[in-house]
Motif scaffolding. Structure first.
Motif, mmCIF file in Angstrom:
data_model
loop_
_atom_site.group_PDB
_atom_site.id
_atom_site.type_symbol
_atom_site.label_atom_id
_atom_site.label_comp_id
_atom_site.label_asym_id
_atom_site.label_seq_id
_atom_site.Cartn_x
_atom_site.Cartn_y
_atom_site.Cartn_z
ATOM 1 N N ASP A 128 0.831 -1.204 0.000
ATOM 2 C CA ASP A 128 0.000 0.000 0.000
ATOM 3 C C ASP A 128 0.868 1.257 0.000
ATOM 4 O O ASP A 128 0.579 2.222 -0.724
ATOM 5 C CB ASP A 128 -0.933 0.006 1.219
ATOM 6 N N ASN A 129 1.930 1.229 0.796
ATOM 7 C CA ASN A 129 2.828 2.392 0.833
ATOM 8 C C ASN A 129 3.543 2.575 -0.503
ATOM 9 O O ASN A 129 3.731 3.697 -0.973
ATOM 10 C CB ASN A 129 3.873 2.213 1.946
ATOM 11 N N ALA A 130 3.936 1.455 -1.120
ATOM 12 C CA ALA A 130 4.598 1.541 -2.422
ATOM 13 C C ALA A 130 3.653 2.142 -3.458
ATOM 14 O O ALA A 130 4.040 2.999 -4.265
ATOM 15 C CB ALA A 130 5.069 0.158 -2.860
ATOM 16 N N SER A 131 2.403 1.686 -3.444
ATOM 17 C CA SER A 131 1.420 2.215 -4.395
ATOM 18 C C SER A 131 1.177 3.703 -4.170
ATOM 19 O O SER A 131 1.084 4.494 -5.115
ATOM 20 C CB SER A 131 0.101 1.448 -4.252
ATOM 21 N N GLU A 132 1.111 4.096 -2.909
ATOM 22 C CA GLU A 132 0.888 5.514 -2.596
ATOM 23 C C GLU A 132 2.034 6.384 -3.107
ATOM 24 O O GLU A 132 1.814 7.449 -3.692
ATOM 25 C CB GLU A 132 0.746 5.675 -1.077
ATOM 26 N N VAL A 133 3.273 5.915 -2.909
ATOM 27 C CA VAL A 133 4.443 6.668 -3.385
ATOM 28 C C VAL A 133 4.385 6.824 -4.905
ATOM 29 O O VAL A 133 4.606 7.915 -5.447
ATOM 30 C CB VAL A 133 5.742 5.963 -2.956
ATOM 31 N N LEU A 134 4.097 5.735 -5.616
ATOM 32 C CA LEU A 134 4.104 5.772 -7.073
ATOM 33 C C LEU A 134 2.973 6.654 -7.616
ATOM 34 O O LEU A 134 3.177 7.435 -8.553
ATOM 35 C CB LEU A 134 3.988 4.355 -7.628
ATOM 36 N N ARG A 135 1.802 6.528 -7.047
ATOM 37 C CA ARG A 135 0.669 7.319 -7.556
ATOM 38 C C ARG A 135 0.839 8.803 -7.249
ATOM 39 O O ARG A 135 0.492 9.656 -8.077
ATOM 40 C CB ARG A 135 -0.642 6.781 -6.975
ATOM 41 N N ARG A 136 1.354 9.100 -6.083
ATOM 42 C CA ARG A 136 1.621 10.503 -5.754
ATOM 43 C C ARG A 136 2.654 11.089 -6.708
ATOM 44 O O ARG A 136 2.518 12.221 -7.185
ATOM 45 C CB ARG A 136 2.093 10.625 -4.310
ATOM 46 N N THR A 137 3.658 10.298 -7.005
ATOM 47 C CA THR A 137 4.698 10.773 -7.918
ATOM 48 C C THR A 137 4.143 10.954 -9.325
ATOM 49 O O THR A 137 4.490 11.914 -10.024
ATOM 50 C CB THR A 137 5.867 9.780 -7.942
ATOM 51 N N MET A 138 3.249 10.048 -9.753
ATOM 52 C CA MET A 138 2.646 10.182 -11.094
ATOM 53 C C MET A 138 1.847 11.475 -11.210
ATOM 54 O O MET A 138 1.917 12.175 -12.219
ATOM 55 C CB MET A 138 1.741 8.973 -11.383
ATOM 56 N N SER A 139 1.114 11.800 -10.148
ATOM 57 C CA SER A 139 0.306 13.024 -10.211
ATOM 58 C C SER A 139 1.167 14.278 -10.205
ATOM 59 O O SER A 139 0.829 15.285 -10.834
ATOM 60 C CB SER A 139 -0.678 13.064 -9.037
ATOM 61 N N GLU A 140 2.330 14.208 -9.508
ATOM 62 C CA GLU A 140 3.211 15.377 -9.448
ATOM 63 C C GLU A 140 4.051 15.541 -10.716
ATOM 64 O O GLU A 140 4.274 16.656 -11.192
ATOM 65 C CB GLU A 140 4.165 15.245 -8.242
ATOM 66 N N ILE A 141 4.496 14.422 -11.282
ATOM 67 C CA ILE A 141 5.460 14.475 -12.379
ATOM 68 C C ILE A 141 4.781 14.417 -13.746
ATOM 69 O O ILE A 141 5.335 14.875 -14.745
ATOM 70 C CB ILE A 141 6.469 13.315 -12.248
ATOM 71 N N GLY A 142 3.559 13.851 -13.804
ATOM 72 C CA GLY A 142 2.876 13.661 -15.082
ATOM 73 C C GLY A 142 2.893 14.869 -15.996
ATOM 74 O O GLY A 142 3.286 14.761 -17.173
ATOM 75 N N PRO A 143 2.505 16.068 -15.503
ATOM 76 C CA PRO A 143 2.511 17.244 -16.395
ATOM 77 C C PRO A 143 3.908 17.646 -16.862
ATOM 78 O O PRO A 143 4.051 18.243 -17.921
ATOM 79 C CB PRO A 143 1.890 18.336 -15.511
ATOM 80 N N LYS A 144 4.937 17.313 -16.069
ATOM 81 C CA LYS A 144 6.299 17.742 -16.404
ATOM 82 C C LYS A 144 7.010 16.719 -17.308
ATOM 83 O O LYS A 144 7.700 17.094 -18.254
ATOM 84 C CB LYS A 144 7.124 17.928 -15.115
ATOM 85 N N ILE A 145 6.883 15.425 -16.996
ATOM 86 C CA ILE A 145 7.544 14.376 -17.785
ATOM 87 C C ILE A 145 6.506 13.284 -18.080
ATOM 88 O O ILE A 145 6.438 12.273 -17.371
ATOM 89 C CB ILE A 145 8.744 13.769 -17.026
#
Length: 931
Positions: A455-472
């Motif tokens: 669950d923690n791994a999924s949270e890290v990845l999804r949070r990162t996708m939402s932050e980085i998606g517009p940039k990369i």
């Protein structure tokens, strides 16, 4: 010793026994009628005129001289005092010369009554007037019955170098070097009062390298403990006490000069490679430092020829133990500053920075960071983490601190995952570089995956996708792919990604980013059982950086090597495991050692080398104990899974059942990747125990989990084959055939021979009768391209039964003989079953229903075959063991570390099928006898 005039100068290092030699000479002189006059020079009396002369003759106050009327003649002390006391108070040259001549006349007068033996110990410290008198006497001793014995320690600066040089010119010189066996015997007799045998003397020489100070110290310890110098003592000599020896040595150095103490401490702590560094640390010039080094060499403290190393390791330890904490820190700080100023390599500078807590500034941080990068790339993340942790002690701005925390967390991933999570999470907060955020998020998710924190791994990845998606935007696909690999989820939307969106040139390019992406692609393809060719290519690209790069990424290492196993690249996996384990043992990486042995156990199991598989699984479990891992840790679970499967293959059901004890008998297992793999192994055990219903339940639950997580491929675990056989045991042919057919469909989609061959075997067994022949024939054909020897043997045995029932007895016997041969290669016995009608003695087949875990009886391996499997280096290590050498002795003889020897012995034990050193000796001795 006769009364022939002679002057003997004895030279030797401190502690070599000059004083003891003079003691013996004095005793011999007295026995032969000499009047012995003895003095010991001292640094404290250097400025006292005629101090040595007074020492020589002052005992005459109490002792009568031969041929003298004591009632009328003045005592010798009074005569000497009368000759030079007044003159000594007058510094005029003429007065001193008169005193020297007067003492000479007195000495000559004494020699006329009886032969004299004049002994001066440590003459280098004698006062100048006494030295002048001694030289005056030496020039004229040929006319007198006088023997002069003096000793000095080379290297120590004398009171007057010219007078000492003159004394050397006109004396016979005896140089005492390191102790010989004969010297040790004589010293032992003197100190312990017993004559030792040669074995004891040789043991002392071996332990002390003939160093006088260390030898004397060891014998002194034996005297204090009343240890006799016999065979028993030779095998267990007392270890020198560094603290006591250090105090004694520093006292001797201090007696000469306080500066020598400082030099010895600096060399012990800093270990300078040259005089430049030593002089800088001492705050002096090279000339002064060189002079002090020569003095220490002359005293026997340092090895000769300017190597800046101690004459014996224990001397270094003794000096080092006497250095206080503050002094040590200051020495390392000075060394680091000098090396930085002279542009020395960063690892050299960082080595000294690491040993001081002084705040040194930005240059120290840069040196530590650069050195950490170097050792991490070389495959030593533990040392790299120490350097980075030290850098965090410096005064840092916020961006610097975050960067170092991220670097530290990345280094810790392969040996301390939980601290890695702490540091990576702290370092990620507020990172500005989007690419760096993605890289850190990927590593953090993988570490959390290894710890079962999905669950923690999924949270890290999804949070990162939402932050980085517009940039990369391209990074989002990588993160989704990683989520699909690391996060078990029943959500169909989890990790939806098309592998075709990744540019092949990107993951083939061989840099760190390309290798990481290739590893993810290989693992995902093998997990889902799609595109075998892509899986192989990507796995090889992920390993293109060599062992050093893969050691830094435990999750990638496991994923890639598992992918190659599922692709039937067993030999390649074994080769990489050997290299990984060698480095892991050398660097002390417990987690990598654990995973390496687990993966190698799986590879051996795959190819039918079951004894080797058990040995590696046991080594993996041993590593879990070293690391103190809890029973639910992924490393422990994977190791148990490997051991259960290997023990079942050998037919040792009790051992397999015992291995599962930490998880309860048959209680529910957590929903994690590693526990699901263990569920499959537990189902196989329950089948062997006769619990077909329980076995079926475990295999079906295992399958439900994998299906829910989008992992239908039998390459991951062939749960359908095991469940089908359980159905057959219960008498349910239709569900068994359905499962077998579905597994064959998925296996063909994957294409690896082992996976396809097992599925064909299961379909053949479920079909039964003559209709099974095509499936089994195809399985035989497919498995001839596979390294899975035992699986091939099972197919041949089943095919032999089918052919026998059809009356094709010659073909059946041929298949049976081939199956037995393969079984022997695997170290197990292949036994035909009831279906074969005919005398057992003729080897005609009988019925056989194969068990998923394989045959039951172990065939003892041929020692000649297993010994020949050793590498040349393993042969050499094994030969040294047979000669009775310890691990330390072998390491010394081969010029390798003890850890490397232990690694080779582990490999030798595994190949020979032994567990203890005594068994190894027996196996090797048997092989040599046959040769």
């Amino acid at each position: 010793m006769a009364a022939t005039p002679v002057t003997l100068l004895v030279e030797g290092a401190t502690g070599i026994g000059k004083t003891a030699l003079l003691d013996v000479a004095c005793e011999l002189a007295r026995e032969r009628g000499f009047v012995v006059c003895r003095a010991t020079a001292s640094p404290m009396e250097r400025e006292v005129p005629f101090a040595v002369v007074q020492q020589l003759f002052e005992h005459l106050r109490e002792e009568p001289l031969p041929g003298r009327n004591d009632e009328t003649a003045p005592h010798g002390h009074d005569v000497i005092a009368g000759h030079f006391t007044a003159e000594a108070d007058d510094p005029a040259e003429s007065r001193v010369h008169q005193a020297v001549r007067g003492v000479y006349r007195f000495t000559a007068g004494l020699a006329q009554r009886a032969p004299l033996c004049l002994v001066v110990d440590d003459v280098q410290w004698a006062d100048v007037p006494s030295l002048r008198w001694l030289n005056y006497l030496v020039h004229r001793v040929v006319k007198l019955p006088v023997v002069i014995l003096v000793s000095r320690t080379p290297g120590i600066r004398p009171t007057d170098p010219l007078l000492i040089a003159e004394l050397e010119m006109y004396s016979e010189r005896m140089k005492l070097a390191v102790f010989t066996t004969r010297d040790v015997v004589q010293l032992t007799e003197r100190m312990l009062g017993r004559t030792p045998d040669e074995e004891f003397a040789a043991a002392v020489i071996d332990a002390t390298s003939g160093c006088p100070m260390v030898t004397s110290h060891v014998l002194e310890l034996m005297r204090e403990r009343s240890v006799p110098p016999d065979e028993r003592a030779a095998a267990a000599l007392p270890r020198p006490d560094p603290v006591e020896l250090g105090r004694s040595m520093l006292a001797r150095l201090n007696r000469q000069s306080r500066r020598l103490v400082e030099v010895a401490k600096a060399i012990a702590v800093v270990e300078p490679a040259d005089l430049d560094l030593l002089a800088a640390v001492l705050g002096t010039n090279n000339g002064a430092a060189a002079d002090q080094v020569r003095q220490l060499e002359g005293m026997g403290v340092l090895a000769p020829e300017g190597a800046l190393t101690f004459a014996h390791p224990v001397l270094k330890s003794a000096i080092d133990s006497a250095v206080c904490y503050e002094e040590r820190e200051e020495l390392h700080a000075r060394a680091a500053q000098f090396l930085h100023d002279t542009r020395a390599p960063a690892p050299l500078v960082a080595g000294h920075v690491l040993r001081t807590s002084s705040r040194l500034g930005a240059w120290a941080v840069e040196a530590l960071r650069t050195a950490a990068d170097t050792v991490i790339v070389e495959g030593d993340p533990r040392s790299g983490a120490k350097l980075l942790d030290r850098a965090l002690d410096e005064d840092l701005c916020a961006p610097q601190r975050k960067e170092l925390l991220v670097r530290l967390g990345l280094a810790e991933t392969c040996f301390d995952p939980r601290m890695a999570v702490v540091h990576l999470q702290e370092g990620m907060t507020g990172l500005d570089d989007p690419e760096e955020v993605v890289a850190v998020a990927c590593r953090l998710a993988q570490v959390l995956y290894f710890d079962g924190a999905y669950d923690n791994a999924s949270e890290v990845l999804r949070r990162t996708m939402s932050e980085i998606g517009p940039k990369i935007p391209a990074a989002v696909d990588v993160l989704r792919l990683l989520e699909r690999i690391t996060v078990p989820s029943q959500d169909a939307s989890t990790g939806q990604v098309d592998l075709r969106r990744f540019d092949e040139r990107e993951w083939r390019r061989g840099d760190a980013h390309g290798r990481a992406l290739a590893g993810l692609i290989a693992e995902d393809a093998s997990n889902r059982g799609v595109d075998l060719a892509l899986c192989r290519e990507a796995a090889l690209a992920a390993l293109s950086g060599g062992v050093a790069s893969i050691l830094q990424h435990p999750q990638r290492m496991v994923g890639v090597l598992n992918s190659l196993l599922r692709a039937d690249e067993v030999e390649l996996v074994l080769r990489h495991c050997d290299e990984i384990l060698l480095e892991a043992h050398r660097e002390g990486l417990t987690m990598i050692t654990l995973l390496g042995h687990t993966l190698r156990s799986r590879a051996h199991h795959h190819r039918g080398s079951f004894a080797e598989a058990v040995a590696d699984a046991e080594l993996a479990l041993s590593a879990t104990q070293t690391a103190r891992l809890p029973s639910d840790h992924f490393g422990h679970v994977y190791a148990v899974d490997a051991r259960v499967r290997a023990q079942l293959a050998l037919g040792d059901v009790d051992a397999a059942e015992k291995a599962l004890q930490p998880f309860g008998k048959f209680r529910a297992l957590p929903h994690t990747w590693h526990h699901t793999a263990l569920l499959h192994a537990r189902g196989a055990l329950r089948m062997e125990l006769g619990d077909s219903q329980g076995a079926l339940a475990d295999q079906l639950e295992c399958g439900e989990r994998f299906e829910a997580w989008g992992r239908p491929s039998p390459a991951l675990r062939p749960w359908r084959s095991y469940a089908a056989l359980a159905h057959l045991r219960i008498g349910r042919r239709e569900p068994a055939l359905d499962l077998a057919s579905r597994e064959l469909e998925l296996a063909r989609a994957w294409g690896a021979p082992t996976v396809v061959g097992r599925a064909l075997l299961t379909v053949g067994i479920a079909t039964g009768g003559a209709a099974a022949d095509p499936w089994l024939t195809e399985a035989d054909s497919v498995l001839r391209r596979s390294s899975a020897r035992m699986l091939h043997a099972e197919v041949l045995l089943e095919l032999a039964g089918t052919r026998w029932e059809r009356g094709q007895h010659d073909a059946a016997r041929h298949h049976l003989a081939e199956a037995k041969k393969l079984g022997e290669q695997c170290g197990v016995a292949v036994e035909p079953g009831e279906r074969f009608a005919g005398p057992a003695s003729t080897g005609t087949p009988r019925a056989h229903v194969p068990r998923p875990a394989g045959p039951t009886r172990v065939v003892p391996p041929d020692p000649r075959t297993t010994v020949l499997a050793l590498t040349p280096h393993e042969h050499r290590v094994a030969g040294l063991v047979l000669e009775g050498n310890s691990n330390d002795e072998i390491a010394h003889k081969l010029n390798v570390s003890r850890r490397t020897v232990e690694f080779h012995l582990t490999s030798i034990y595994r190949k020979l099928g032994v567990r203890r050193r005594t068994q190894l000796s027996a196996a090797l001795a048997g092989f040599i006898a046959r040769k």
